[in-house]
Design a protein around this motif. Structure first.
Motif, PDB file in Angstrom:
ATOM      1  N   LYS A  31     150.507  69.115 -66.155  1.00 41.22           N
ATOM      2  CA  LYS A  31     149.422  69.950 -66.689  1.00 41.22           C
ATOM      3  C   LYS A  31     148.134  69.754 -65.886  1.00 41.22           C
ATOM      4  N   LYS A  32     147.822  68.506 -65.559  1.00 39.38           N
ATOM      5  CA  LYS A  32     146.598  68.220 -64.806  1.00 39.38           C
ATOM      6  C   LYS A  32     146.663  68.873 -63.424  1.00 39.38           C
ATOM      7  N   CYS A  75     150.076  66.479 -49.605  1.00 42.92           N
ATOM      8  CA  CYS A  75     149.077  67.192 -50.411  1.00 42.92           C
ATOM      9  C   CYS A  75     147.883  66.284 -50.687  1.00 42.92           C
ATOM     10  N   HIS A  76     148.148  65.047 -51.090  1.00 43.03           N
ATOM     11  CA  HIS A  76     147.066  64.104 -51.389  1.00 43.03           C
ATOM     12  C   HIS A  76     146.235  63.808 -50.142  1.00 43.03           C
ATOM     13  N   LYS A  77     146.900  63.661 -48.987  1.00 46.76           N
ATOM     14  CA  LYS A  77     146.150  63.443 -47.740  1.00 46.76           C
ATOM     15  C   LYS A  77     145.218  64.619 -47.465  1.00 46.76           C
ATOM     16  N   GLN A  78     145.709  65.838 -47.665  1.00 46.78           N
ATOM     17  CA  GLN A  78     144.879  67.020 -47.415  1.00 46.78           C
ATOM     18  C   GLN A  78     143.688  67.061 -48.367  1.00 46.78           C
ATOM     19  N   VAL A  79     143.902  66.680 -49.618  1.00 47.90           N
ATOM     20  CA  VAL A  79     142.798  66.620 -50.587  1.00 47.90           C
ATOM     21  C   VAL A  79     141.736  65.645 -50.082  1.00 47.90           C
ATOM     22  N   ASN A  80     142.174  64.494 -49.577  1.00 46.43           N
ATOM     23  CA  ASN A  80     141.240  63.479 -49.080  1.00 46.43           C
ATOM     24  C   ASN A  80     140.521  63.940 -47.817  1.00 46.43           C
ATOM     25  N   ASN A 121     144.239  73.259 -60.310  1.00 52.10           N
ATOM     26  CA  ASN A 121     144.521  74.657 -59.964  1.00 52.10           C
ATOM     27  C   ASN A 121     145.553  74.787 -58.839  1.00 52.10           C
ATOM     28  N   ILE A 122     146.583  73.960 -58.903  1.00 46.32           N
ATOM     29  CA  ILE A 122     147.653  74.009 -57.909  1.00 46.32           C
ATOM     30  C   ILE A 122     148.707  74.996 -58.396  1.00 46.32           C
ATOM     31  N   SER A 123     149.081  75.922 -57.537  1.00 46.19           N
ATOM     32  CA  SER A 123     150.075  76.925 -57.929  1.00 46.19           C
ATOM     33  C   SER A 123     151.466  76.298 -57.947  1.00 46.19           C
ATOM     34  N   MET A 169     154.093  79.392 -65.094  1.00 48.29           N
ATOM     35  CA  MET A 169     154.475  78.360 -66.048  1.00 48.29           C
ATOM     36  C   MET A 169     155.548  78.890 -67.002  1.00 48.29           C
ATOM     37  N   GLY A 170     156.602  78.120 -67.154  1.00 50.47           N
ATOM     38  CA  GLY A 170     157.686  78.491 -68.050  1.00 50.47           C
ATOM     39  C   GLY A 170     158.854  79.165 -67.373  1.00 50.47           C
ATOM     40  N   ASP A 171     158.671  79.578 -66.089  1.00 52.51           N
ATOM     41  CA  ASP A 171     159.789  80.181 -65.368  1.00 52.51           C
ATOM     42  C   ASP A 171     160.890  79.144 -65.171  1.00 52.51           C
TER      43      ASP A 171
END
Length: 154
Positions: free
Chosen positions: A60-61, A125-130, A67-69, A87-89
């Motif tokens: 959920k977070k 993904c986390h590296k890109q966020v950083n 806002n990650i697709s 969500m739910g697919d």
């Protein structure tokens, strides 16, 4: 005559209920869940017990707060994001495709190995966020990148 009408209306109502249920059917995702790896439990391990506990993932977070697709993680067999997911697919879990649970000495980076797929997807993904947050190497910032940041020691 009345009984035929009532029977027809009841039949139509039942069909409508089943149709509506089918439209809403899909994968129900818990807000937070443990990412486990079938086939990678203590009984099947050759190297001894695991050093870290499975990751507790905050679905959920990631989808709502960050806002990650859905397609950022869920993809087709070529690695192309499933852009039209919502969500739910109904989706496959990671281990249904990434179903090798032991690394091969000759191909240690095989993306079909569940551990490699998970670590590659999450860490990148986390590296890109950083990097976006100002760390050019992507190691420090809001996105955890080390083992202890995501896994609790056993």
């Amino acid at each position: 005559m009345k009984s035929k009408t009532i029977t027809l209306l009841l039949t139509a109502a039942i069909i409508a209920i089943f149709a509506a249920t089918g439209i809403q059917a899909g994968t129900e995702v818990e807000d937070t869940f443990e990412i486990t790896t079938p086939g990678y439990d203590e009984a099947s391990r050759k190297k001894g017990p695991p050093q870290f506990k499975p990751v507790t993932f905050t679905h959920k977070k990631h989808t709502e707060d960050y806002n990650i697709s859905c397609g950022e993680c869920h993809h087709d067999e070529t690695g192309t994001p499933l852009a039209d997911l919502k969500m739910g697919d109904d989706v496959h879990t990671c281990h249904e495709c990434h179903n090798i649970f032991e690394k091969d000495k000759d191909n240690r980076n095989d993306i079909m190995v569940h551990e490699n797929a998970m670590h590659g997807n999450c860490r990148e993904c986390h590296k890109q966020v950083n990097i976006d947050a100002g760390d050019p190497k992507g190691r420090k910032g809001p996105g955890p990148t080390s083992c202890n940041d995501c896994h609790e020691k056993v």
